[in-house]
Write an enzyme that holds these catalytic residues in place. Structure first.
Site, mmCIF file in Angstrom:
data_model
loop_
_atom_site.group_PDB
_atom_site.id
_atom_site.type_symbol
_atom_site.label_atom_id
_atom_site.label_comp_id
_atom_site.label_asym_id
_atom_site.label_seq_id
_atom_site.Cartn_x
_atom_site.Cartn_y
_atom_site.Cartn_z
ATOM 1 N N GLU A 270 0.810 -1.215 0.000
ATOM 2 C CA GLU A 270 0.000 0.000 0.000
ATOM 3 C C GLU A 270 0.849 1.272 0.000
ATOM 4 O OE1 GLU A 270 -2.430 -0.574 3.450
ATOM 5 O OE2 GLU A 270 -4.077 -1.445 2.312
ATOM 6 N N GLU B 197 7.052 -21.870 7.233
ATOM 7 C CA GLU B 197 7.335 -21.105 8.447
ATOM 8 C C GLU B 197 8.540 -21.659 9.200
ATOM 9 O OE1 GLU B 197 5.131 -20.232 12.744
ATOM 10 O OE2 GLU B 197 3.928 -20.541 10.944
#
Length: 307
Positions: free
Chosen positions: A87, A118
């Site tokens: 963004e 992960e």
């Protein structure tokens, strides 16, 4: 066995007060979820001093023209981090070359995330090394539990090469927090659905990253007053917003602002042109000001309206 100690709420704990959730009426389920989200938001207040130190340190690094903002995470934490990162270009015109996202397992919305990624500490170290991180860079590691091996490895590798490192986590006593220069810890406690850290912990992560990145961009000159002077005008609505911003700062009508934008290409140059500067004077003023419009205009800050 899942821990159920209500006095020591970790993000993976199963709180007694939510037992039987699947048999509750919808209204009570929603109230429990809303209360948990509200508590997560309120818990961020205690992290503001640590967040301030992280913002100030990041601004110091990122004023260097080569400084990069790097986000690292896995699973839902990684997705929240990626959203915040992506963004910044449209909103503040942050250059793509100065933005890096390390998401364990990669980013592919056509398939489910790879949960095993992960645990890939080696993969995290390799990604960090390949990016050639250095002293101008700022690296944020995001993990609710603070135990993601991938994210911890990125932070350790980045710190070893002189980058500034920030941990965003829900547990203070965690490997990620111990690995970073700065720790922003929001103790959101046990989730309504045990271990589902996309809930309260995810809300806190989104809020912390919103606060961090927005404050950094404001401090770096991406805002004048509270106006998005660096917004990229990629559609009609945003082109109108740009013109309104120029009109507001320069004190002219919309038509004059639009004409200045068309001739000079962006908000800062349009505003400086409307202040009476020529093309060469505009470039020189922005260069001297390090791109900061307020400094280039020679204006003092407006007082806060609540003072």
């Amino acid at each position: 066995m899942i821990p159920v100690d209500d006095d020591k709420h970790g993000t993976e704990d199963a709180a007694r007060r939510f037992r039987g959730l699947d048999s509750w009426p919808t209204a009570e389920i929603l109230e429990a979820l809303w209360t948990s989200q509200s508590d997560a938001t309120a818990a961020c207040m205690a992290a503001l001093p640590a967040l301030q130190r992280a913002v100030d340190g990041a601004v110091e690094r990122l004023t260097q023209a080569t400084g990069r903002l790097v986000y690292a995470g896995a699973g839902s934490s990684g997705m929240i981090a990626a959203l915040d990162a992506y963004e910044l270009g449209p909103t503040f015109n942050w250059p793509a070359a100065r933005m890096v996202v390390f998401l364990a397992g990669g980013f592919d919305l056509s398939r489910e995330p790879d949960g095993a990624a992960e645990d890939d500490a080696t993969g995290g170290r390799i990604r960090a090394r390949d990016a050639r991180l250095g002293t101008a860079d700022v690296v944020l590691g995001i993990s609710a539990s603070g135990a993601s091996a991938y994210t911890v490895a990125v932070i350790e590798e980045a710190r070893a090469h002189g980058a500034m490192t920030i941990a965003v986590a829900s547990r203070a006593d965690s490997p990620l927090v111990r690995a970073a220069d700065h720790a922003v810890v929001v103790a959101t406690g046990a989730e309504v659905i045990a271990g589902s850290t996309r809930l309260a912990a995810g809300t806190a992560q989104k809020l912390v990253l919103n606060l961090f990145s927005t404050a950094v961009m404001v401090r770096l000159g991406g805002v004048f007053d509270n106006l998005m002077i660096e917004v990229r005008a990629t559609n009609a609505k945003l082109r109108q917003r740009q013109a309104a911003i120029v009109a507001s700062i320069a004190g002219v009508d919309a038509a004059t602002a639009g004409d200045a934008l068309a001739r000079h290409g962006d908000v800062k140059r349009a505003v400086l042109a409307l202040s009476g500067r020529s093309g060469t004077e505009i470039d020189a003023a922005l260069a001297r000001a390090g791109g900061n419009l307020r400094v280039a205009l020679g204006r003092t800050a407006r007082p806060r309206s609540d003072r």
